[in-house]
Design a protein around this motif. Structure first.
Motif, PDB file in Angstrom:
ATOM      1  N   GLY A 245      -6.669   6.017   5.503  1.00  0.00           N
ATOM      2  CA  GLY A 245      -5.097   6.561   5.468  1.00  0.00           C
ATOM      3  C   GLY A 245      -4.476   5.471   5.909  1.00  0.00           C
ATOM      4  O   GLY A 245      -2.659   5.461   6.524  1.00  0.00           O
ATOM      5  N   TYR A 246      -4.929   4.308   5.377  1.00  0.00           N
ATOM      6  CA  TYR A 246      -4.629   2.523   5.686  1.00  0.00           C
ATOM      7  C   TYR A 246      -3.631   2.816   6.794  1.00  0.00           C
ATOM      8  O   TYR A 246      -2.916   1.833   7.574  1.00  0.00           O
ATOM      9  CB  TYR A 246      -3.265   2.429   3.953  1.00  0.00           C
ATOM     10  N   ASP A 247      -4.890   2.717   7.904  1.00  0.00           N
ATOM     11  CA  ASP A 247      -4.501   2.875   9.074  1.00  0.00           C
ATOM     12  C   ASP A 247      -4.709   0.949   9.419  1.00  0.00           C
ATOM     13  O   ASP A 247      -5.493   0.518   8.987  1.00  0.00           O
ATOM     14  CB  ASP A 247      -5.671   3.064   9.777  1.00  0.00           C
ATOM     15  N   LEU A 248      -3.784   0.951   9.893  1.00  0.00           N
ATOM     16  CA  LEU A 248      -3.535  -0.966  10.350  1.00  0.00           C
ATOM     17  C   LEU A 248      -4.105  -1.960  10.673  1.00  0.00           C
ATOM     18  O   LEU A 248      -5.138  -2.617  10.420  1.00  0.00           O
ATOM     19  CB  LEU A 248      -1.916  -0.905  10.766  1.00  0.00           C
ATOM     20  N   LEU A 249      -5.099  -1.081  11.734  1.00  0.00           N
ATOM     21  CA  LEU A 249      -6.222  -1.430  12.497  1.00  0.00           C
ATOM     22  C   LEU A 249      -7.409  -1.518  11.748  1.00  0.00           C
ATOM     23  O   LEU A 249      -8.509  -2.435  11.955  1.00  0.00           O
ATOM     24  CB  LEU A 249      -6.482  -1.314  13.558  1.00  0.00           C
TER      25      LEU A 249
ATOM     26  N   MET B 167      -7.463  -1.861   8.316  1.00  0.00           N
ATOM     27  CA  MET B 167      -7.926  -3.388   7.665  1.00  0.00           C
ATOM     28  C   MET B 167      -6.808  -4.062   7.744  1.00  0.00           C
ATOM     29  O   MET B 167      -7.649  -5.613   7.932  1.00  0.00           O
ATOM     30  CB  MET B 167      -5.837  -2.643   6.924  1.00  0.00           C
ATOM     31  N   VAL B 168      -7.345  -4.677   9.550  1.00  0.00           N
ATOM     32  CA  VAL B 168      -6.928  -5.586  10.266  1.00  0.00           C
ATOM     33  C   VAL B 168      -8.681  -6.050  10.262  1.00  0.00           C
ATOM     34  O   VAL B 168      -9.394  -7.584  10.084  1.00  0.00           O
ATOM     35  CB  VAL B 168      -6.497  -5.847  11.771  1.00  0.00           C
TER      36      VAL B 168
ATOM     37  N   SER C 238      -2.239 -11.052   4.023  1.00  0.00           N
ATOM     38  CA  SER C 238      -0.755 -10.814   3.914  1.00  0.00           C
ATOM     39  C   SER C 238      -0.094  -9.537   3.404  1.00  0.00           C
ATOM     40  O   SER C 238       1.138  -9.464   3.956  1.00  0.00           O
ATOM     41  CB  SER C 238      -0.729 -11.391   2.666  1.00  0.00           C
ATOM     42  N   THR C 239      -1.412  -8.080   2.969  1.00  0.00           N
ATOM     43  CA  THR C 239      -0.601  -7.358   2.818  1.00  0.00           C
ATOM     44  C   THR C 239       0.126  -6.828   3.925  1.00  0.00           C
ATOM     45  O   THR C 239       0.983  -5.843   3.683  1.00  0.00           O
ATOM     46  CB  THR C 239      -1.736  -6.006   1.800  1.00  0.00           C
ATOM     47  N   ILE C 240      -0.903  -6.825   4.920  1.00  0.00           N
ATOM     48  CA  ILE C 240      -0.735  -5.997   6.133  1.00  0.00           C
ATOM     49  C   ILE C 240       1.082  -6.891   7.609  1.00  0.00           C
ATOM     50  O   ILE C 240       1.906  -5.773   7.180  1.00  0.00           O
ATOM     51  CB  ILE C 240      -1.329  -6.498   7.564  1.00  0.00           C
ATOM     52  N   ILE C 241       0.834  -7.907   6.790  1.00  0.00           N
ATOM     53  CA  ILE C 241       1.958  -8.593   8.077  1.00  0.00           C
ATOM     54  C   ILE C 241       3.073  -8.481   7.274  1.00  0.00           C
ATOM     55  O   ILE C 241       4.325  -8.708   7.967  1.00  0.00           O
ATOM     56  CB  ILE C 241       1.708 -10.133   7.576  1.00  0.00           C
ATOM     57  N   THR C 242       3.297  -8.170   5.639  1.00  0.00           N
ATOM     58  CA  THR C 242       4.653  -7.798   5.598  1.00  0.00           C
ATOM     59  C   THR C 242       5.489  -6.791   6.107  1.00  0.00           C
ATOM     60  O   THR C 242       6.555  -6.070   5.951  1.00  0.00           O
ATOM     61  CB  THR C 242       4.473  -7.314   4.181  1.00  0.00           C
ATOM     62  N   THR C 243       5.128  -5.770   6.675  1.00  0.00           N
ATOM     63  CA  THR C 243       5.678  -5.031   7.638  1.00  0.00           C
ATOM     64  C   THR C 243       5.782  -4.659   8.971  1.00  0.00           C
ATOM     65  O   THR C 243       7.108  -4.174   8.906  1.00  0.00           O
ATOM     66  CB  THR C 243       4.140  -4.278   7.870  1.00  0.00           C
ATOM     67  N   PHE C 244       6.383  -6.509   9.180  1.00  0.00           N
ATOM     68  CA  PHE C 244       6.232  -6.788  10.043  1.00  0.00           C
ATOM     69  C   PHE C 244       6.984  -8.469   9.859  1.00  0.00           C
ATOM     70  O   PHE C 244       7.459  -9.166  11.422  1.00  0.00           O
ATOM     71  CB  PHE C 244       5.739  -7.454  11.407  1.00  0.00           C
TER      72      PHE C 244
END
Length: 313
Positions: A224-228, A230-231, A251-257
């Motif tokens: 479910g596109y869980d952040l951890l 993906m990391v 890059s895809t994840i960090i844009t959230t923050f």
């Protein structure tokens, strides 16, 4: 949850004891149980037949309750009250002894007790998987593999047995067979991401980038596109030297923050790997953005007398 394996007639005493244990009133629970056991023994000596079976079973039932609740020392005390396996509960007796041996770190006794338990219930999936885990942790991968064969004969589609079989095959350098186990798990359990994560890693090891991407993408989607998750996928790419792919994931994840007030919530591991990717790929502009955040986060950890959980991310 209520402990399984206890007799219906004894449930009220177990419920009361468990409630006391959950409230950290261990002495009160022990007093309650010892009083009940004394009553059962007195009734047995008085020739009251209805109480005879309960008096024999009671210490094992208590020991099982304690081991389920991880009160291992108290479980041992009650096991010591048992002179021999309780008739009709031999499996439970040896399985409980195996769990206590695991607590003691006595591998030989774990294996011996589990094998005795299996003698009484050869169709116990739980016992076979405990035995598998013991052999695997001890580096006896052939024996661990054999245990999974028995487990899968009992339950052919069991997730843990299939994954454990794949792990043993992998350790034995039978990677193609291991992959088949993981693929079966991925097929049978479409909501679980871990088999796809392993398959993606294995295909990266084989430098089959297309299949690796397929399974790692599946892992992300299943989570479910869980952040951890993906990391973790990004870290797999990075550690296997696919730095550009790792950078794209991060890059895809960090844009959230990206907003300044949100960067405090960004997992530290994500920041670290993102900064390293930017350095290796000469992403100077992004490095100027993320490196100061990382430096500040690391400074804040060192300023604390006791490192926070953030330090371990």
């Amino acid at each position: 949850k209520l402990v399984t394996g206890v007799q219906t007639c004894a449930l009220p005493i177990y419920i009361r004891a468990e409630l006391l244990l959950y409230e950290d009133k261990v002495d009160a629970a022990e007093a309650l149980l010892n009083k009940k056991y004394a009553e059962l023994l007195d009734s047995r000596e008085s020739g009251v037949d209805d109480y005879d079976n309960d008096a024999i079973r009671f210490p094992l039932d208590v020991a099982m309750m304690y081991v389920d609740l991880t009160f291992y020392d108290l479980s041992k005390v009650w096991m010591d009250k048992i002179e021999q396996p309780v008739p009709g509960m031999e499996y439970e007796y040896f399985e409980t002894k195996a769990r206590l041996s695991h607590y003691d770190g006595d591998t030989h006794q774990i294996i011996e007790n589990l094998n005795r338990a299996i003698d009484y219930d050869p169709y116990s999936l739980n016992a076979w998987m405990q035995l598998n885990d013991t052999y695997f942790q001890n580096g006896q991968f052939e024996k661990a593999l054999e245990c999974t064969e028995y487990a899968l004969a009992i339950e052919p589609d069991d997730y843990e047995a299939l994954m454990s079989r794949g792990n043993s095959l992998y350790e034995l350098d039978r990677q193609q067979e291991a992959m088949e186990c993981y693929k079966k798990c991925a097929q049978l359990y479409p909501d679980v991401d871990y088999p796809c994560m392993i398959l993606g890693t294995m295909y990266l090891e084989r430098e089959d980038f297309e299949m690796a991407m397929k399974y790692l993408r599946d892992a992300i989607e299943r989570s479910g596109y869980d952040l951890l998750v993906m990391v973790r996928v990004g870290i797999i790419f990075y550690e296997m030297n696919y730095v550009m792919s790792a950078y794209q994931v991060f890059s895809t994840i960090i844009t959230t923050f990206y907003e300044e007030d949100m960067m405090k919530e960004c997992p530290l591991s994500l920041l670290r790997y993102m900064v390293d990717c930017c350095k290796k790929l000469d992403k100077e502009e992004e490095l100027k953005i993320y490196a100061p955040y990382l430096e500040e986060r690391l400074k804040s950890i060192h300023r604390n007398d006791f490192p926070s959980e953030d330090a371990n991310q």
